[in-house]
Write a protein that holds these residues in place. Structure first.
Motif, mmCIF file in Angstrom:
data_model
loop_
_atom_site.group_PDB
_atom_site.id
_atom_site.type_symbol
_atom_site.label_atom_id
_atom_site.label_comp_id
_atom_site.label_asym_id
_atom_site.label_seq_id
_atom_site.Cartn_x
_atom_site.Cartn_y
_atom_site.Cartn_z
ATOM 1 N N VAL A 1 -6.930 -1.738 2.511
ATOM 2 C CA VAL A 1 -5.936 -2.973 1.884
ATOM 3 C C VAL A 1 -5.499 -3.318 3.513
ATOM 4 O O VAL A 1 -5.815 -2.900 5.103
ATOM 5 N N LEU B 1 -5.130 1.658 6.000
ATOM 6 C CA LEU B 1 -3.807 0.219 6.243
ATOM 7 C C LEU B 1 -4.377 -0.913 7.596
ATOM 8 O O LEU B 1 -4.048 0.237 8.749
ATOM 9 N N ALA C 1 1.088 -1.002 0.194
ATOM 10 C CA ALA C 1 -0.086 -0.052 0.141
ATOM 11 C C ALA C 1 1.047 0.988 -0.209
ATOM 12 O O ALA C 1 0.212 1.912 0.820
ATOM 13 N N GLY D 1 3.073 0.809 4.265
ATOM 14 C CA GLY D 1 1.734 2.567 4.115
ATOM 15 C C GLY D 1 3.230 3.390 4.179
ATOM 16 O O GLY D 1 2.397 4.746 4.060
ATOM 17 N N ILE E 1 -2.763 3.477 9.909
ATOM 18 C CA ILE E 1 -2.552 2.597 9.733
ATOM 19 C C ILE E 1 -2.672 2.102 10.661
ATOM 20 O O ILE E 1 -1.948 2.197 12.270
#
Lengths: 445, 227
Positions: free
Chosen positions: B89, B108, B81, B100, B127
């Motif tokens: 994702v 993510l 990603a 990320g 994230i």
């Protein structure tokens, strides 16, 4: 007899060749501030350059072409190795990457206008792609930089080529530092940074760590852009043979090689003047790498770093480059460091031709600034016209030389057309010292 | 559900097929089989489709994603990603380096652990790592949120800007200019939302928040030893 007559004569004062006035001024500046000098521009020290080479021209053993009559082609195609849509340029002189942020919006627009009128490409920079720039550049190369400010796949797909910036001639191995006063609202938004802070540009890409990773990164970029556009890899001139070879191995369509006379928006003076190789010294090793790998002319070589005239263009091409890129010269063509602003340069403690504090955002010419009032001094149409003229002149000059050497295309210039004025230039360019058939290193000597 | 055999039909066919699914497609669910660690799987997507990768992937899976939901039923190689703009994702396994990286948006989720440099230069991405993260994560992170349910390695958030880091476990060390910060109600709210979206079973109150001390935003030579 007077006392004065009997006095021992004094010797004439001699300035030290080591501690020169500029050196002493730098010592005083460092002592006062406690920090190294940060500036823009490129190297100012004299190093072996294209001026140390001469063209031989034609006499009996060579047959010249008629100037102004016989055609001398200038077109160049970049990206013929893998890209479905290589870039076709009318002239082999392109505009190097310079960011919106470092340059004002009108200056970027003028670069696009001038380059498009001359049939060549421009290149984005650290700040990403602006609509003005895309709109005024018929061919635009999108730089994929370590910082990834403003990077997005939509812009990536709008580009005519992608240039992965690994290094820059002014600062190979180094990042940048743009002082906070130049981070306006728009620049801060484009770079996802708070307004007014110092902008640090990374020196390396955050998500790959070597040539094997780079190969996979290029695969990703090609998959995202449907393999349509060329992938350039830009390296600072330090180890040109190996960097070129690894760029080819990683899958580059084009290698951009930037020598130490290349410019920068802002970095340490000590970096600009003391790191990297002169542009002249970079070309032959890079060409050698391409030849050894059997890809010379299949992977194109673009050379930048201190290119100023058609003679420089022709010399770079004679040494094996496919095209050149200009940065600082383009800014001067637009109007930077113009004598008409002399009084304002003096207020900044400098003079025309020496102004290099581009990171401070106070450029009187309105080019390397984000100050709204200063920016108004750049008329994008007029500045674009000036750049177009300059590009045309460079091309005409290079054609004139090529014809005199008997070539009907700039690409047909070759090392045989050159000689060197100095031993250093002869060694670096691997062309004979003038009046001899020898250069240092030839036949083991 | 559309099934794409990557081994049989190749990477170019996969990405061009998925990239073409924009605007009004009824092929909204895709399953990729025989991924076998291939690089650049499902990159440059730009439509709200759902892609499931059966197995582990190599480098840059779901790179520069926009709108799509990409789920990997395995582990991912470096740069999952990377530079994601939007969408989601989800990695069921572990993630290698620079997950990320430079992401501008989207979410993510890594159900396992993430290696070093997770979220490096993040620019707005969120994230959530259910496990642990390695060293130098979120180096020069500019914006977005990094949530770690486990432990963080050395030099978390070194030279960061305005990104936020929430860690439930221990932090081996903080990087230059990164400090622990007060958890105010707005941070609890942000974290609660992220945990819910990531399917993470954790309470926001269990986390500590870290971020920039903003001491290095403008260069001062007296701070030189901090770098």
């Amino acid at each position: 007899m007077s006392d004065q007559d009997t006095k021992i004569p004094r010797t004439e004062p001699i300035q030290s060749a080591t501690f020169t006035n500029p050196i002493n001024a730098e010592i005083r500046r460092a002592a006062a501030t406690g920090i190294y000098d940060i500036r823009g521009g490129g190297a100012k020290r004299k190093v072996p350059h294209f001026d140390d080479l001469l063209f031989l021209g034609a006499s009996v053993s060579r047959y010249p072409l008629e100037g102004y009559r016989e055609k001398c082609e200038t077109k160049v195609t970049l990206g013929t190795r893998f890209a479905k849509k290589p870039i076709e340029l009318d002239i082999p002189v392109t505009i190097a990457g310079m960011s919106f942020g470092a340059l004002s919006g009108p200056a970027k627009e003028a670069l696009g206008r001038g380059a498009s009128a001359a049939g060549t490409s421009t290149t984005t920079g650290d700040g990403g792609m602006t609509p003005e720039e895309r709109g005024h550049s018929s061919k635009l190369v999108y730089q994929y930089l370590p910082s990834r400010y403003g990077m997005n796949p939509d812009d990536l797909r709008k580009a005519d080529a992608i240039e992965i910036v690994v290094g820059q001639g002014a600062k190979p191995g180094g990042g940048g530092m743009l002082l906070g006063q130049k981070i306006s609202d728009r620049v801060a938004h484009m770079r996802t940074l708070p307004k007014g802070i110092d902008q640090r540009s990374a020196c390396r890409h955050p998500d790959w760590t070597g040539p094997d990773d780079l190969e996979i990164k290029i695969l990703e970029l090609r998959e995202i852009t449907d393999w349509q556009v060329p992938i350039y890899i830009k390296v600072g001139g330090t180890r040109p043979y190996y960097d070129t070879a690894l760029a080819v191995k990683a899958g580059a369509d084009v290698v951009v090689l930037d020598g130490m006379q290349g410019g920068t928006a802002a970095t340490q003076d000590v970096f600009i003047e003391h790191v990297g190789l002169p542009t002249l010294a970079c070309i032959r090793p890079a060409v050698q790498a391409l030849q050894d790998l059997g890809v010379h002319r299949e992977v194109q070589l673009v050379v930048s770093g201190g290119i100023r005239s058609g003679a420089d263009v022709a010399k770079a091409m004679a040494l094996g480059a496919d095209a050149v890129a200009i940065g600082t010269a383009a800014l001067i063509a637009l109007g930077d460091n113009d004598p008409k602003w002399e009084s304002e340069y003096q207020k900044l403690g400098t003079t025309t031709g020496a102004y290099d504090d581009w990171h401070e955002g106070m450029d009187p010419a309105g080019i390397t600034t984000q100050d709204p009032e200063l920016m108004k001094r750049v008329d994008p149409v007029e500045a674009g016209r000036r750049l177009r003229n300059y590009l045309k002149v460079m091309t005409l000059e290079a054609q004139t030389i090529a014809r005199a050497c008997g070539h009907n295309h700039l690409h047909n210039l070759e090392p045989e057309d050159l000689c060197a004025l100095t031993m250093e230039a002869a060694a670096m360019a691997r062309v004979p010292l003038a009046g001899t058939d020898w250069y240092p290193g030839k036949a083991g000597f | 559900m559309q099934t794409y055999d990557l081994e049989a039909n190749g990477l170019r066919g996969l990405n061009s097929t998925l990239q073409e699914q924009n605007g009004g497609t009824n092929k909204t669910a895709w399953e990729i089989v025989n991924a076998k660690g291939s690089h650049a799987i499902a990159v440059g997507l730009n439509s709200p489709i759902e892609v499931t990768v059966k197995g582990s992937t190599g480098y840059y899976c779901a790179g520069m994603n926009q709108q799509a939901t990409v789920k990997v039923e395995g582990s991912v190689g470096p740069g999952v990603a990377e530079n994601m703009m939007s969408g989601t994702v989800i990695v069921e396994g572990d993630a290698s380096q620079y997950a990320g990286a430079t992401g501008h948006g989207g979410l993510l989720v890594i159900k396992g652990n993430a290696s070093s440099r997770c979220g490096i230069s993040m620019k707005g991405i969120d994230i959530v790592v259910h496990g642990n993260i390695g060293h130098m994560c979120a180096f020069m992170a500019q914006a977005g949120n990094l949530v770690v349910l486990g432990d963080a390695g050395d030099a978390l958030g070194d030279s960061c800007y305005e990104a936020r880091f929430f860690v439930r476990g221990s932090v081996k060390s903080l990087g230059a200019d990164c400090i622990e910060k007060e958890m105010r109600p707005e941070h609890i709210a942000i974290l609660k939302d992220l945990l819910a979206r990531a399917g993470a079973d954790a309470k926001p109150e269990e986390f500590k928040r870290y971020g920039s001390a903003r001491q290095l935003y403008n260069f001062d030579v007296d701070n030189a030893q901090a770098y």
